[in-house]
Motif scaffolding. Sequence first.
Motif, PDB file in Angstrom:
ATOM      1  N   LEU A 199      11.952   6.333  -6.205  1.00 36.22           N
ATOM      2  CA  LEU A 199      11.987   7.668  -6.786  1.00 36.22           C
ATOM      3  C   LEU A 199      10.623   7.954  -7.412  1.00 36.22           C
ATOM      4  O   LEU A 199      10.238   7.315  -8.383  1.00 36.22           O
ATOM      5  CB  LEU A 199      13.097   7.738  -7.829  1.00 36.22           C
ATOM      6  N   ASP A 200       9.907   8.896  -6.800  1.00 36.82           N
ATOM      7  CA  ASP A 200       8.539   9.229  -7.183  1.00 36.82           C
ATOM      8  C   ASP A 200       8.516  10.174  -8.384  1.00 36.82           C
ATOM      9  O   ASP A 200       9.492  10.884  -8.620  1.00 36.82           O
ATOM     10  CB  ASP A 200       7.863   9.911  -5.988  1.00 36.82           C
TER      11      ASP A 200
ATOM     12  N   PHE B  46       0.840  -1.187   0.000  1.00 33.53           N
ATOM     13  CA  PHE B  46       0.000   0.000   0.000  1.00 33.53           C
ATOM     14  C   PHE B  46       0.873   1.233   0.000  1.00 33.53           C
ATOM     15  O   PHE B  46       1.959   1.235   0.577  1.00 33.53           O
ATOM     16  CB  PHE B  46      -0.861   0.057   1.274  1.00 33.53           C
ATOM     17  N   GLU B  47       0.371   2.310  -0.630  1.00 31.42           N
ATOM     18  CA  GLU B  47       0.984   3.613  -0.431  1.00 31.42           C
ATOM     19  C   GLU B  47       0.096   4.391   0.535  1.00 31.42           C
ATOM     20  O   GLU B  47      -1.106   4.505   0.330  1.00 31.42           O
ATOM     21  CB  GLU B  47       1.110   4.401  -1.757  1.00 31.42           C
ATOM     22  N   ALA B  48       0.713   4.893   1.612  1.00 31.60           N
ATOM     23  CA  ALA B  48      -0.023   5.711   2.576  1.00 31.60           C
ATOM     24  C   ALA B  48      -0.134   7.129   2.026  1.00 31.60           C
ATOM     25  O   ALA B  48       0.858   7.727   1.620  1.00 31.60           O
ATOM     26  CB  ALA B  48       0.712   5.718   3.920  1.00 31.60           C
ATOM     27  N   LEU B  49      -1.362   7.656   1.976  1.00 32.88           N
ATOM     28  CA  LEU B  49      -1.593   9.014   1.459  1.00 32.88           C
ATOM     29  C   LEU B  49      -2.362   9.821   2.504  1.00 32.88           C
ATOM     30  O   LEU B  49      -3.429   9.407   2.959  1.00 32.88           O
ATOM     31  CB  LEU B  49      -2.352   8.955   0.129  1.00 32.88           C
ATOM     32  N   ILE B  50      -1.803  10.951   2.880  1.00 30.39           N
ATOM     33  CA  ILE B  50      -2.372  11.704   3.995  1.00 30.39           C
ATOM     34  C   ILE B  50      -3.563  12.569   3.583  1.00 30.39           C
ATOM     35  O   ILE B  50      -3.637  13.039   2.439  1.00 30.39           O
ATOM     36  CB  ILE B  50      -1.279  12.577   4.666  1.00 30.39           C
TER      37      ILE B  50
ATOM     38  N   ILE C  62       5.772   4.958   1.920  1.00 31.50           N
ATOM     39  CA  ILE C  62       5.501   6.212   2.624  1.00 31.50           C
ATOM     40  C   ILE C  62       6.139   7.371   1.867  1.00 31.50           C
ATOM     41  O   ILE C  62       7.296   7.299   1.466  1.00 31.50           O
ATOM     42  CB  ILE C  62       6.125   6.155   4.043  1.00 31.50           C
ATOM     43  N   ASN C  63       5.377   8.444   1.670  1.00 31.10           N
ATOM     44  CA  ASN C  63       5.938   9.637   1.033  1.00 31.10           C
ATOM     45  C   ASN C  63       6.712  10.432   2.068  1.00 31.10           C
ATOM     46  O   ASN C  63       6.227  10.686   3.164  1.00 31.10           O
ATOM     47  CB  ASN C  63       4.830  10.518   0.464  1.00 31.10           C
ATOM     48  N   ILE C  64       7.899  10.830   1.696  1.00 28.01           N
ATOM     49  CA  ILE C  64       8.692  11.598   2.634  1.00 28.01           C
ATOM     50  C   ILE C  64       9.187  12.858   1.937  1.00 28.01           C
ATOM     51  O   ILE C  64       9.663  12.823   0.807  1.00 28.01           O
ATOM     52  CB  ILE C  64       9.817  10.732   3.236  1.00 28.01           C
ATOM     53  N   SER C  65       8.977  13.974   2.613  1.00 29.25           N
ATOM     54  CA  SER C  65       9.370  15.263   2.041  1.00 29.25           C
ATOM     55  C   SER C  65      10.870  15.458   2.205  1.00 29.25           C
ATOM     56  O   SER C  65      11.424  15.147   3.255  1.00 29.25           O
ATOM     57  CB  SER C  65       8.615  16.377   2.760  1.00 29.25           C
TER      58      SER C  65
ATOM     59  N   VAL D 166       9.344  -1.786   4.195  1.00 32.47           N
ATOM     60  CA  VAL D 166       9.053  -0.353   4.112  1.00 32.47           C
ATOM     61  C   VAL D 166       9.764   0.276   2.914  1.00 32.47           C
ATOM     62  O   VAL D 166      10.928  -0.018   2.646  1.00 32.47           O
ATOM     63  CB  VAL D 166       9.528   0.367   5.399  1.00 32.47           C
ATOM     64  N   SER D 167       9.029   1.128   2.184  1.00 28.83           N
ATOM     65  CA  SER D 167       9.649   1.944   1.134  1.00 28.83           C
ATOM     66  C   SER D 167       9.421   3.415   1.439  1.00 28.83           C
ATOM     67  O   SER D 167       8.347   3.791   1.887  1.00 28.83           O
ATOM     68  CB  SER D 167       9.025   1.681  -0.236  1.00 28.83           C
ATOM     69  N   LEU D 168      10.433   4.206   1.173  1.00 26.64           N
ATOM     70  CA  LEU D 168      10.273   5.656   1.255  1.00 26.64           C
ATOM     71  C   LEU D 168      10.184   6.188  -0.159  1.00 26.64           C
ATOM     72  O   LEU D 168      11.024   5.871  -1.001  1.00 26.64           O
ATOM     73  CB  LEU D 168      11.473   6.293   1.952  1.00 26.64           C
ATOM     74  N   GLU D 169       9.170   7.012  -0.432  1.00 29.67           N
ATOM     75  CA  GLU D 169       9.041   7.631  -1.750  1.00 29.67           C
ATOM     76  C   GLU D 169       9.519   9.074  -1.683  1.00 29.67           C
ATOM     77  O   GLU D 169       9.021   9.861  -0.890  1.00 29.67           O
ATOM     78  CB  GLU D 169       7.578   7.575  -2.233  1.00 29.67           C
ATOM     79  N   ILE D 170      10.497   9.368  -2.505  1.00 31.31           N
ATOM     80  CA  ILE D 170      10.990  10.746  -2.563  1.00 31.31           C
ATOM     81  C   ILE D 170      10.906  11.243  -3.988  1.00 31.31           C
ATOM     82  O   ILE D 170      11.015  10.455  -4.934  1.00 31.31           O
ATOM     83  CB  ILE D 170      12.445  10.845  -2.062  1.00 31.31           C
ATOM     84  N   THR D 171      10.686  12.531  -4.172  1.00 35.16           N
ATOM     85  CA  THR D 171      10.514  13.028  -5.536  1.00 35.16           C
ATOM     86  C   THR D 171      11.856  13.366  -6.160  1.00 35.16           C
ATOM     87  O   THR D 171      12.793  13.792  -5.499  1.00 35.16           O
ATOM     88  CB  THR D 171       9.584  14.260  -5.616  1.00 35.16           C
TER      89      THR D 171
END
Length: 280
Positions: free
Chosen positions: A179-180, A57-61, A116-119, A147-152
């Motif tokens: 890499l998002d 799943f991708e968590a979206l706030i 998880i999206n991370i700024s 766990v995956s971290l998504e960064i742009t």
Amino acid sequence: AKSKGRNRWCFFSFDLHQKSVERQSLTNDLRQALANDELFLLYQPIVDLKTNRLVKFEALIRWQHPVRGIVPPDTFIPVAEESGLISEIGDFVFKQSLRQLAQWRSHYAHDLMMSINISPYQLAAPDLHMVGWFDFLHKLGLPGESVSLEITENMLMHHTDVVSAQLLAFRDQGINVALDDFGTGYSALAYLNRLDIDYIKIDRSFVKDLLEGHMEKDLCEAIISMAHKLSLKVIAEGIETEQQAAILQQFGCDLGQGYLFAKPLPVEDAEALLASQMME
Ligand code: C2E
Ligand code: CA
Ligand code: CA
Ligand code: CA
């Protein structure tokens, strides 16, 4: 003409003033939002394109504002980044989504993963409590690999040194990096290799026009084969039609995400999906 010009200027500066007042009010409200439990997560399925099975799943706030209603992340994440509130929000996202992951893994699917999206502002901030996060992960009994971290892509380019040092610490824990919005920025392939990325997510804008005779079809094929040569896995986002899914599947794209499979889901709906998949 002169007075008209002045009026226009007055209008313009009034507008700017309005915007900053608006921003300030959002910032103040956001400060309350965490304490008042107004932030919550939705979970969008990511499926294996070969088997069509849900693998992560991708968590979206989301923000349920008491007066404005639902405020989308594209509106409030930039406000959070500017005000520094992003650290606290990021901490909430990390812990909430991983608590949920641990529960789902024990009830429904032991190999389920969470993205998880991370700024990048958060990654560059000195108050990133990484050690606390790793303890949290261990206490939940979650392997880093879940766990995956998504960064742009773009932000990565601008904060190279600090961010790549932070990413290294995550990678030491086995945590994956994705890499998002891939394709919208400027990253060179050599750069991807150096940063030791695990996944790239092909941006929705490419998938949208993924049709016979369109340039996007060749682009997607090239991105996927290139990524595979570099041992990167590919996730295509924004898949809305069977046709798009079929083309991506034909190109060997690993994972897919989009309204064709499911929209971002509240906890109960995500759980129902997990339960139904368990029955298959
Ligand atoms: P993103 O990471 O690129 O997330 C994908 C966005 O595409 C999500 O919008 C998702 O709801 C939407 N989407 C998914 N499938 C489809 C589809 O088939 N068609 C269309 N048209 N859209 C689709 P959302 O949830 O509004 O999030 C927007 C952005 O806000 C995200 O873009 C991400 O950059 C940011 N964001 C969301 N949650 C978080 C968070 O927890 N932390 C941080 N730092 N940023 C977040
Ligand atoms: Ca994302
Ligand atoms: Ca994206
Ligand atoms: Ca995006």
